[in-house]
Design an enzyme around this catalytic site. Structure first.
Site, short mmCIF file in Angstrom:
data_model
loop_
_atom_site.label_atom_id
_atom_site.label_comp_id
_atom_site.label_asym_id
_atom_site.label_seq_id
_atom_site.Cartn_x
_atom_site.Cartn_y
_atom_site.Cartn_z
CE1 TYR A 156 -36.88 58.60 -2.61
CE2 TYR A 156 -36.23 60.28 -2.76
CZ TYR A 156 -36.87 59.39 -1.67
OH TYR A 156 -35.70 59.91 -0.14
CE LYS A 163 -36.01 61.85 1.65
NZ LYS A 163 -36.47 62.24 3.64
P1 NAD Z 1 -40.99 54.71 7.87
O1 NAD Z 1 -42.12 54.86 7.33
O2 NAD Z 1 -41.02 53.53 8.75
O3 NAD Z 1 -40.73 56.23 8.81
C1 NAD Z 1 -42.12 57.21 8.05
C2 NAD Z 1 -42.42 58.47 9.42
O4 NAD Z 1 -42.88 59.79 8.36
C3 NAD Z 1 -43.45 57.32 9.93
O5 NAD Z 1 -43.25 57.24 10.74
C4 NAD Z 1 -44.56 58.37 9.61
O6 NAD Z 1 -45.27 58.06 10.54
C5 NAD Z 1 -43.77 59.53 9.96
N1 NAD Z 1 -45.12 60.67 8.93
C6 NAD Z 1 -45.31 60.90 8.17
N2 NAD Z 1 -46.00 62.02 7.54
C7 NAD Z 1 -46.29 62.66 9.08
C8 NAD Z 1 -46.50 63.66 9.41
N3 NAD Z 1 -47.36 64.20 8.45
N4 NAD Z 1 -46.58 64.01 10.56
C9 NAD Z 1 -45.58 63.19 11.52
N5 NAD Z 1 -44.97 61.66 10.80
C10 NAD Z 1 -45.48 61.86 9.35
O7 NAD Z 1 -39.34 55.06 6.84
P2 NAD Z 1 -37.62 55.19 6.82
O8 NAD Z 1 -37.98 54.71 5.84
O9 NAD Z 1 -38.36 54.94 8.39
O10 NAD Z 1 -38.71 56.89 6.75
C11 NAD Z 1 -37.80 57.68 8.14
C12 NAD Z 1 -36.95 58.75 6.97
O11 NAD Z 1 -35.72 57.85 6.27
C13 NAD Z 1 -37.40 59.69 6.02
O12 NAD Z 1 -36.97 61.19 6.07
C14 NAD Z 1 -36.83 58.61 4.35
O13 NAD Z 1 -36.98 58.88 3.64
C15 NAD Z 1 -35.72 58.75 4.84
N6 NAD Z 1 -34.80 57.64 4.45
C16 NAD Z 1 -35.34 56.71 4.17
C17 NAD Z 1 -34.77 55.16 3.41
C18 NAD Z 1 -34.89 54.05 3.46
O14 NAD Z 1 -34.93 53.44 2.17
N7 NAD Z 1 -36.36 53.50 3.52
C19 NAD Z 1 -32.91 55.50 2.61
C20 NAD Z 1 -33.36 57.01 2.65
C21 NAD Z 1 -34.09 58.19 3.23
#
Ligand code: NAD
Length: 260
Positions: A156, A163
């Site tokens: 990570y 985060k």
């Molecule tokens: P996802 O890939 O579906 O979403 C990530 C989003 O970030 C995408 O829509 C992408 O276009 C956007 N993004 C990236 N760079 C960008 C920029 N410069 N400007 C605007 N948008 C940008 O994945 P997700 O898992 O739904 O991620 C959403 C959030 O949840 C993130 O913060 C991620 O760290 C967090 N998260 C995810 C998990 C997991 O296991 N999937 C767990 C905990 C937290």
């Protein structure tokens, strides 16, 4: 359930139907909330996002790269023109260069550090700053975090640092915006692992899902995982969480409480 009837939400970070932001949108939509979306600029991404969110009848579709101040300003102008004011801001996005998630943490470059913290943590501050004048009193801002902010999670790396910064930013924003006359709440959800595009970029997601199955008290490695997150988002965006701000709420089937 029309818990959010008459409310409006501006959502950043839906890429497709697997995105956590999409599952948040689904819960808010089902609760009667009007929705607007912002997505990374680019024709291909736009097509994908339009397809994913058309069922929510969006009032706003604003391109925005959150590393660019001019994009952020333009996105909120678009939201202001369509919504007038709104009640909910959802920040569900993150990014770190691939090599910083695959190489040893010790090798993290200054550029990767800057980019990860800019896009994944500073963006919450910059979006909140533009949102505040347009938000209605007692509004809610939510963002997405992960256990890596507090505990070592292999690979990570710099995203964990981002985060940790994000969770701290939530507390500082919550203190300032809560004392302001609008009393806007700011909270984070720390989600368990969910198979999304972003999670696939971290690597070993399948191994991680098996670990969740073995360790989490509640079933987690199921199709419902992202729905659980969406439901907590609904709580944080609604009147039900009127006394809650600055928190990081774990929605991970209890994974984080188990030591061994
Ligand atoms: P996802 O890939 O579906 O979403 C990530 C989003 O970030 C995408 O829509 C992408 O276009 C956007 N993004 C990236 N760079 C960008 C920029 N410069 N400007 C605007 N948008 C940008 O994945 P997700 O898992 O739904 O991620 C959403 C959030 O949840 C993130 O913060 C991620 O760290 C967090 N998260 C995810 C998990 C997991 O296991 N999937 C767990 C905990 C937290």
């Amino acid at each position: 359930m029309s818990m959010l009837a008459g409310k409006k939400a501006f959502i950043f970070g839906v890429l497709n139907e697997y995105s956590i932001g999409w599952h948040i949108a689904e819960q808010l939509h089902n609760a009667g909330c009007q929705l607007g979306f912002s997505h990374l600029p680019g024709e291909k991404i736009e097509r994908r996002v339009v397809k994913a969110v058309e069922r929510f009848n969006p009032k706003v579709l604003a391109p925005c790269d959150v590393s660019k101040d001019e994009d952020i300003k333009a996105a909120f102008q678009q939201a202001g023109a369509a919504f007038g004011t709104f009640d909910i801001l959802v920040h569900s996005l993150a990014f770190a260069p691939a090599e910083s998630l695959h190489n040893p943490f010790l090798q993290t470059s200054r550029d990767a550090w800057k980019m990860a913290l800019d896009i994944s943590a500073y963006s919450l501050l910059s979006l909140a700053r533009e949102a505040q004048p347009l938000m209605n009193p007692n509004g809610s801002i939510i963002t997405m975090s992960y256990l890596g902010a507090e505990k070592y999670v292999p690979m990570y790396n710099v995203m964990a640092v981002a985060k940790a910064a994000l969770e701290c930013t939530v507390r500082y924003l919550a203190a300032e915006l809560g004392r302001d006359e609008k009393h806007i709440r700011v909270n984070a959800i720390s989600a368990g692992a969910i198979k999304t595009m972003a999670a696939r970029g971290i690597g070993d997601i399948d191994k991680m899902m098996v670990h969740y199955t073995e360790k989490a008290p509640l079933p987690w490695n199921t199709d419902d995982a992202a729905t659980h997150v969406g439901k907590t988002a609904l709580y944080l965006c609604s009147e039900l969480s009127s006394g809650v701000t600055g928190e990081t709420l774990y929605v991970d089937g209890g994974y984080n409480i188990v030591g061994w």
